[in-house]
Design a protein around this motif. Structure first.
Motif, short mmCIF file in Angstrom:
data_model
loop_
_atom_site.label_atom_id
_atom_site.label_comp_id
_atom_site.label_asym_id
_atom_site.label_seq_id
_atom_site.Cartn_x
_atom_site.Cartn_y
_atom_site.Cartn_z
N CYS A 130 0.98 -1.17 -0.11
CA CYS A 130 0.07 0.07 -0.07
C CYS A 130 0.84 1.35 0.00
O CYS A 130 2.04 1.10 0.19
CB CYS A 130 -0.86 0.10 1.07
N VAL A 131 0.22 2.30 -0.06
CA VAL A 131 1.02 3.63 -0.21
C VAL A 131 0.37 4.62 0.72
O VAL A 131 -0.90 4.52 0.97
CB VAL A 131 1.10 4.21 -1.69
N LYS A 278 5.52 13.94 10.91
CA LYS A 278 5.01 15.16 10.16
C LYS A 278 4.11 15.08 9.19
O LYS A 278 3.20 16.18 8.96
CB LYS A 278 6.30 15.86 9.40
N HIS A 279 3.82 14.16 8.44
CA HIS A 279 2.92 13.77 7.47
C HIS A 279 2.09 12.40 7.75
O HIS A 279 2.38 11.46 7.24
CB HIS A 279 3.35 13.96 6.15
N ILE A 280 1.00 12.52 8.74
CA ILE A 280 0.58 11.14 9.35
C ILE A 280 -0.08 10.49 8.10
O ILE A 280 -0.23 9.20 8.25
CB ILE A 280 -0.21 11.36 10.58
N LYS A 281 -0.54 11.22 7.33
CA LYS A 281 -1.44 10.62 6.17
C LYS A 281 -0.71 9.79 5.24
O LYS A 281 -1.21 9.29 4.25
CB LYS A 281 -2.22 11.65 5.28
N ASN A 282 0.65 9.88 5.35
CA ASN A 282 1.62 9.07 4.45
C ASN A 282 1.82 7.66 4.98
O ASN A 282 2.55 7.04 4.34
CB ASN A 282 2.90 9.95 3.94
N ILE A 283 1.26 7.29 6.04
CA ILE A 283 1.17 6.04 6.61
C ILE A 283 0.53 5.22 5.46
O ILE A 283 -0.54 5.34 4.97
CB ILE A 283 0.69 5.80 7.80
N PRO A 284 1.30 4.05 5.02
CA PRO A 284 0.57 3.36 3.87
C PRO A 284 -0.72 2.56 4.33
O PRO A 284 -0.86 1.92 5.19
CB PRO A 284 1.72 1.97 3.84
N HIS A 285 -1.83 3.06 3.50
CA HIS A 285 -3.26 2.76 4.01
C HIS A 285 -4.08 2.54 2.85
O HIS A 285 -5.20 2.61 2.89
CB HIS A 285 -3.69 3.59 5.12
N ILE A 286 -3.50 2.91 1.72
CA ILE A 286 -4.40 2.93 0.52
C ILE A 286 -3.61 2.01 -0.60
O ILE A 286 -2.49 1.81 -0.99
CB ILE A 286 -4.10 4.48 -0.24
N HIS A 287 -4.72 1.11 -1.23
CA HIS A 287 -4.13 -0.02 -2.07
C HIS A 287 -3.75 0.79 -3.23
O HIS A 287 -4.40 2.16 -3.88
CB HIS A 287 -5.39 -0.97 -2.44
N GLN A 288 -3.15 0.29 -4.34
CA GLN A 288 -2.96 1.02 -5.54
C GLN A 288 -3.86 1.23 -6.54
O GLN A 288 -3.66 1.71 -7.37
CB GLN A 288 -1.55 0.07 -6.06
N ASN A 289 -5.19 0.45 -6.22
CA ASN A 289 -6.27 0.85 -6.80
C ASN A 289 -7.10 2.02 -6.39
O ASN A 289 -8.19 2.21 -6.59
CB ASN A 289 -7.20 -0.32 -6.99
N GLU A 290 -6.48 2.58 -5.48
CA GLU A 290 -6.73 3.94 -4.85
C GLU A 290 -8.12 3.65 -3.66
O GLU A 290 -8.70 4.78 -3.13
CB GLU A 290 -7.32 4.71 -5.65
N GLU A 291 -8.23 2.16 -3.37
CA GLU A 291 -9.31 1.92 -2.25
C GLU A 291 -8.54 1.92 -0.94
O GLU A 291 -7.48 1.50 -0.72
CB GLU A 291 -9.92 0.46 -2.49
N ILE A 292 -9.19 2.58 0.00
CA ILE A 292 -8.82 2.65 1.45
C ILE A 292 -8.49 0.99 1.89
O ILE A 292 -9.36 0.10 1.70
CB ILE A 292 -9.74 3.05 2.47
N ALA A 293 -7.31 0.65 2.58
CA ALA A 293 -7.02 -0.68 2.82
C ALA A 293 -7.61 -1.07 4.38
O ALA A 293 -6.79 -0.94 5.40
CB ALA A 293 -5.41 -0.71 3.09
N HIS A 294 -8.72 -1.26 4.20
CA HIS A 294 -9.49 -1.71 5.52
C HIS A 294 -9.18 -3.00 6.05
O HIS A 294 -8.82 -3.30 7.13
CB HIS A 294 -11.05 -1.65 5.50
N ASP A 295 -8.57 -3.58 5.15
CA ASP A 295 -8.15 -5.16 5.47
C ASP A 295 -6.69 -4.93 6.10
O ASP A 295 -6.34 -6.04 7.01
CB ASP A 295 -7.84 -6.06 4.22
N MET A 296 -6.13 -4.10 6.01
CA MET A 296 -4.80 -3.61 7.06
C MET A 296 -5.05 -3.61 8.48
O MET A 296 -4.22 -4.18 9.21
CB MET A 296 -4.03 -2.66 6.27
#
Length: 401
Positions: A130-131, A278-296
């Motif tokens: 994820c990214v 500094k940039h908490i939103k950059n924690i990997p939580h988005i699949h490469q199809n741009e869906e939120i990685a709820h499974d993580m």
């Protein structure tokens, strides 16, 4: 070197030359038979140990060697067990946020125009990672080492596409990746274990026979290259991790090599990733199809139920979860403390009893002895007067007759 104070004999040491005769020789067996189990200072030094321990001392350790070294020190054993818990938590969370995969072979183009072939090398699993919101690769890890980044970017050959592109090679921890191999002159040598880490070969543009690296059809031609070596990016200059053994040609662990803790996920060297703070939103939580990685989220929660940790090298078949491991570790410390306390009390009682028996034989009480002297003096005086009276009576009878 360790930061600890070590007692030594000044009159036997060469202090200007840096050579010291240590007071205690811990290479000798500690037992009553050899009279080597005495001394409060020795006990403190033994309990403290000779260095600061971490997970690398307990991970895949030989049970006998561990029990005769780290296991003898209460403090070192506790340090190793605690750090192993920290290491497991940190690495498993990082591996979930920035997953890796092992590649059987990877051809890397070096800056000098040569090529390197890596075997069993870990790279970023780009298909399943994820990214963060910035969408950049490689994804950020949550816990960072003080001495290196998680990945290094290289230009490598992609077998699937037949093109050269960027790969992200995982910077392996500088740990003990060897195994016992053979015994020579009564000593067991440790050699490089290719199953634990990668092997590398530097490939010139042309091989020794003058063949070009690439075939006419554009495929790689690496069949003729030789001399594979352990890939050790953390070797210090003049202090290589492995030395080529002259007896059997194996790569033997260099005994003078010191592992670089700054390249390890150890409690002394890790910190929360400053960039993510500094940039908490950059924690990997988005699949490469741009869906939120709820499974993580579920995967993170399931980490706490994984039974992957063994608290002792001798019982590697007994596995614990994080919580179970922590309870077992604290319980072990409590049991050791209780045993030592009860042993100390019993020994103190034995010493007191022996001391009392000793005093009964050789002990002297001034009051008691003075009383006895007065008693014997009075008895002596009484006896003297009795004898004198009898003598006077006898003399009177003799002279009267």
């Amino acid at each position: 070197m360790t930061g600890f104070v070590t007692p030594y004999w000044p009159h036997l040491s060469n202090e200007p030359g840096g050579k010291y005769a240590e007071v205690f020789d811990f290479s000798q067996k500690i037992c009553t038979e050899f009279n080597t189990d005495i001394g409060e200072l020795k006990a403190l030094v033994q309990a403290r140990g000779e260095t600061v321990s971490n997970f690398n001392h307990i991970l895949n350790a030989d049970p006998d060697k561990y029990d005769s070294s780290i296991g003898l020190s209460v403090i070192q054993n506790t340090q190793a067990e605690f750090d192993q818990l920290i290491h497991a938590v940190v690495t498993q969370i990082n591996d979930l946020l920035a997953p890796n995969k092992k590649m059987d072979e990877l051809i890397v183009q070096n800056e000098d125009g040569s090529y390197s072939r890596y075997r069993n090398v870990k790279v970023l699993d780009e298909e399943n990672c994820c990214v963060g919101e910035d969408g950049k690769k490689p994804p950020q890890e949550l816990f960072t080492r003080s001495g290196c980044e998680r990945y290094r970017t290289v230009k490598a050959y992609d077998k699937n596409t037949g093109e050269w592109r960027e790969f992200y090679i995982y910077n392996e921890e500088d740990v003990d990746d060897t195994m016992p191999y053979y015994t020579n002159s009564g000593k067991t040598y440790r050699v490089f274990n290719p199953e634990n880490t990668s092997v590398a070969t530097v490939i010139p543009k042309k091989d020794a026979q003058g063949n070009v690296l690439f075939n006419p059809d554009g495929s790689l031609n690496i069949d003729s290259v030789i001399n594979e070596e352990p890939y050790t990016p953390w070797d210090k200059k003049g202090n290589e991790k492995y030395l080529k053994n002259q007896v059997n040609g194996q790569w033997v662990l260099n005994e003078d090599y010191y592992y670089d803790t700054s390249k390890q996920y150890t409690s002394l060297e890790i910190s929360v990733n400053y960039e993510l703070l500094k940039h908490i939103k950059n924690i990997p939580h988005i699949h490469q199809n741009e869906e939120i990685a709820h499974d993580m989220t579920l995967k993170l929660a399931n980490l706490w139920d994984n039974t992957t940790l063994s608290i002792n090298p001798r019982f590697t078949n007994v596995k614990y979860t994080y919580s179970e491991y922590y309870k077992e570790m604290v319980g072990e410390i409590g049991i050791i403390g209780s045993v030592y306390e009860s042993t100390a009390e019993k020994l103190e009682g034995a010493v007191s009893a022996v001391e009392n028996q000793r005093n009964e034989v050789i002990g002297v009480s001034s009051d008691e002895e003075l009383t006895r002297m007065i008693k014997y003096q009075n008895a002596y005086n009484a006896s003297s007067r009795y004898i004198q009276t009898v003598s006077d009576m006898i003399e009177m009878l003799v002279t009267g007759l």
